[in-house]
Scaffold this motif. Structure first.
Motif, PDB file in Angstrom:
ATOM      1  N   GLU A  53       1.130  -1.153   0.054  1.00  0.00           N
ATOM      2  CA  GLU A  53       0.221  -0.100   0.269  1.00  0.00           C
ATOM      3  C   GLU A  53       0.935   1.555   0.266  1.00  0.00           C
ATOM      4  O   GLU A  53       0.902   2.784  -0.582  1.00  0.00           O
ATOM      5  CB  GLU A  53      -0.285   0.042   1.370  1.00  0.00           C
ATOM      6  N   LEU A  59      -8.552   7.130  -2.875  1.00  0.00           N
ATOM      7  CA  LEU A  59      -8.144   6.358  -1.803  1.00  0.00           C
ATOM      8  C   LEU A  59      -7.843   7.078  -0.794  1.00  0.00           C
ATOM      9  O   LEU A  59      -7.138   7.805  -1.043  1.00  0.00           O
ATOM     10  CB  LEU A  59      -6.762   4.867  -2.069  1.00  0.00           C
ATOM     11  N   THR A  92       1.335   5.835   2.530  1.00  0.00           N
ATOM     12  CA  THR A  92       0.641   5.045   1.856  1.00  0.00           C
ATOM     13  C   THR A  92      -0.964   5.473   1.709  1.00  0.00           C
ATOM     14  O   THR A  92      -1.203   5.957   1.970  1.00  0.00           O
ATOM     15  CB  THR A  92       0.174   4.064   3.498  1.00  0.00           C
ATOM     16  N   GLN A  93      -1.546   4.771   0.704  1.00  0.00           N
ATOM     17  CA  GLN A  93      -2.924   4.601   0.073  1.00  0.00           C
ATOM     18  C   GLN A  93      -3.653   3.135   0.247  1.00  0.00           C
ATOM     19  O   GLN A  93      -3.504   2.696  -0.377  1.00  0.00           O
ATOM     20  CB  GLN A  93      -2.808   4.685  -1.207  1.00  0.00           C
ATOM     21  N   PRO A  94      -3.681   3.091   1.894  1.00  0.00           N
ATOM     22  CA  PRO A  94      -5.012   1.520   2.267  1.00  0.00           C
ATOM     23  C   PRO A  94      -5.813   1.586   1.319  1.00  0.00           C
ATOM     24  O   PRO A  94      -6.308   2.437   0.740  1.00  0.00           O
ATOM     25  CB  PRO A  94      -5.145   1.742   3.521  1.00  0.00           C
ATOM     26  N   GLU A  95      -6.255   0.598   0.646  1.00  0.00           N
ATOM     27  CA  GLU A  95      -7.559  -0.048  -0.025  1.00  0.00           C
ATOM     28  C   GLU A  95      -8.401  -0.392   1.028  1.00  0.00           C
ATOM     29  O   GLU A  95      -8.501  -1.399   1.760  1.00  0.00           O
ATOM     30  CB  GLU A  95      -7.444  -0.957  -0.858  1.00  0.00           C
TER      31      GLU A  95
END
Length: 136
Positions: free
Chosen positions: A38, A61, A133-136
């Motif tokens: 991520e 996101l 980060t770009q958490p889904e």
């Protein structure tokens, strides 16, 4: 002459990779762990003032910026997305242990494309790390 130019380009590329925190996964450890799949950015360790420019953000996101530091003093952190400031915070950096600060931005705050992060350390000996980060 051509060989010398290639050596200079290789040296500059190595310095650029170090500046943006591109390190092998085997080098994990330090103030912040590798962010995994991520992660958009990982600066494993830097001392004093610094920052990073990157691309690959997606506005669909949420985005999480985390900074850890130690050594006494503080770091002031700012993040810009497509020229607009989207985050600003200060992290206390105690001596002998890590201080951590983080901000989570809703989807759409960080727009698709490039972004920059600046870290202004109160002292040239303050050690810091950061992840985006770009958490889904």
């Amino acid at each position: 002459m051509r060989t010398r130019n290639l050596s200079v380009v290789a040296l500059l590329a190595t310095g650029l990779l170090a500046a943006v925190g591109v390190t092998p996964a085997a080098a994990a450890g330090g103030l912040l762990p590798h962010p995994g799949p991520e992660g958009l950015v990982w600066v494993q360790e830097w001392v004093g003032d610094g920052g990073v420019a990157s691309a690959g953000a997606w506005e669909g996101l949420p985005t999480v910026l985390t900074v850890a530091c130690e050594g006494g003093g503080t770091v002031d952190v700012t993040m810009q997305s497509q020229g607009d400031q989207v985050a600003a915070f200060t992290v206390d950096c105690p001596a002998g242990t890590a201080g951590v600060g983080s901000v989570t931005m809703d989807a759409g705050v960080v727009r698709t494309g490039s972004f920059t992060i600046g870290v202004d350390a109160s002292d040239d000996t303050v050690r810091w790390a950061l992840t985006v980060t770009q958490p889904e």
